[in-house]
Design an enzyme around this catalytic site. Structure first.
Site, short mmCIF file in Angstrom:
data_model
loop_
_atom_site.label_atom_id
_atom_site.label_comp_id
_atom_site.label_asym_id
_atom_site.label_seq_id
_atom_site.Cartn_x
_atom_site.Cartn_y
_atom_site.Cartn_z
N TYR A 57 -14.15 6.75 -12.49
CA TYR A 57 -14.06 5.48 -11.76
C TYR A 57 -14.71 4.35 -12.56
CZ TYR A 57 -14.91 2.32 -7.74
OH TYR A 57 -14.98 1.26 -6.89
N ASP A 86 0.87 -1.20 0.00
CA ASP A 86 0.00 0.00 0.00
C ASP A 86 0.89 1.24 0.00
OD1 ASP A 86 -3.25 0.26 0.98
OD2 ASP A 86 -2.04 2.09 1.04
N THR A 108 -16.68 0.24 3.77
CA THR A 108 -15.23 0.48 3.89
C THR A 108 -15.02 1.99 4.04
OG1 THR A 108 -14.81 0.90 1.56
CG2 THR A 108 -14.74 -1.40 2.24
N LYS A 150 -12.81 1.08 -14.10
CA LYS A 150 -13.20 -0.30 -13.76
C LYS A 150 -13.55 -1.10 -15.01
CE LYS A 150 -12.69 -0.03 -9.28
NZ LYS A 150 -11.46 -0.61 -8.71
N ASP A 181 3.65 2.27 -4.32
CA ASP A 181 2.74 3.16 -5.03
C ASP A 181 2.46 2.49 -6.37
OD1 ASP A 181 1.48 5.06 -6.56
OD2 ASP A 181 2.80 6.71 -5.99
N VAL A 182 1.24 2.00 -6.55
CA VAL A 182 0.93 1.18 -7.74
C VAL A 182 1.05 1.95 -9.05
CG1 VAL A 182 -0.59 -0.42 -6.49
CG2 VAL A 182 -1.59 1.59 -7.62
#
Ligand SMILES: NC(=O)c1ccc[n+]([C@@H]2O[C@H](COP(=O)([O-])OP(=O)(O)OC[C@H]3O[C@@H](n4cnc5c(N)ncnc54)[C@H](O)[C@@H]3O)[C@@H](O)[C@H]2O)c1
Length: 257
Positions: free
Chosen positions: A151, A37, A188, A155, A59-60
């Site tokens: 978003y 993460d 979440t 996706k 950091d992706v």
């Protein structure tokens, strides 16, 4: 005997929400879990509480960081059996409100991050002749989602990447599987943040929002565990919803009547 005993899992977005719940369950079921993460402080603290887990700052959005991560994991564990691409961010904005910054930020984490993860775990899993890549999508990629435009687009890109990787693997006999999970609203910190923004900005929409079904992080973790384990050995290229019928019965648009 755990359902993923002896397997090595890399989980991104592991310091919160669905990534955290999945890390806990995979570790509980016998996997060595590399919790990755960008939030290093929270990630370290949480990984310390989970037996079988260790934290790795990632950091992706940075391709080299992914290459370094898999080199490190391969050196220390000798393999990578499971990759859960779970890191994600959301911007509450329709196409009319979405700025270039919103668009690029959401795609950098979701689309680019998942691309880099899949691209660089592929040679590792191909060499092993086995592996399970699990990409966290959303019902937004199926229905569209007018209020989170970038978003939903990100996706949808992840959904298509998933199927392409699965087909490539099958066509060439690589032995790895790639599937996507499509949750609806899950409790979440991400959902709480979105709901809080809606409550502040649009009280009318907020009243409707409170009537909507919300699942638990563990509902998603259970699906992750299934896809990570050999129980799903015949499941490849699937897009699995966790939505309590939301995509069956509920339109994304509240029509004016
Ligand atoms: N919660 C929901 O209702 C819901 C529904 C459908 C899909 N999802 C998806 O599930 C995934 C997890 O969502 P969540 O609800 O657990 O969110 P969350 O905000 O609780 O957790 C997301 C995690 O991703 C991490 N992250 C953000 N940017 C990163 C980066 N550049 N590199 C590495 N890590 C980064 C954050 O630090 C955080 O720990 C996301 O991909 C999200 O889009 C969530």
């Amino acid at each position: 005997m755990g359902r993923v005993a002896g397997k090595v899992a890399v989980v991104t977005g592991a310091a919160s929400g669905l990534g955290l719940a999945s890390s806990r369950l995979l570790a509980q079921e016998g996997a060595t879990v590399i919790m990755a993460d960008v939030n290093a402080e929270q990630g370290h603290a949480l990984a310390n509480e989970i037996e079988g887990a260790e934290f790795h700052a990632l950091d992706v959005t940075k391709e080299q960081a992914w290459i370094d991560l898999f080199e490190t994991v391969n050196r220390s564990c000798g393999r990578v059996d499971i990759l859960l691409n779970c890191a994600g961010i959301v911007r509450l904005a329709s196409i009319e409100q979405t700025t270039e910054d919103d668009w690029r930020a959401v795609h950098a984490v979701g689309t680019d991050g998942t691309f880099y993860g899949c691209k660089h775990v592929l040679p590792v899993m191909k060499a092993q002749g086995a592996g399970s890549i699990i990409n966290m999508c959303s019902t937004a990629s199926i229905q569209g989602a007018p209020g989170v435009f970038a978003y939903a687009a990100s996706k949808a890109a992840i959904r298509a990447m998933t199927k392409s990787i699965a087909c490539l693997s099958t066509e060439n006999g690589y032995g790895l599987r790639c599937n996507s999970i499509h949750p609806y609203n899950m409790a979440t910190p991400m959902l709480e943040g979105v709901q809080e923004q809606v409550r502040r900005g649009n009280p009318e929409a907020a009243a409707g929002m409170d009537q909507v079904w919300v699942g638990e992080a563990d509902d998603v973790a259970n699906m992750v565990l299934f896809l990570a384990s050999e129980e799903s050995k015949a499941v490849n290229g699937a897009a699995l919803v966790i939505d309590n019928t939301a995509t069956v019965t509920q339109a994304a648009v509240m029509k004016q009547v």
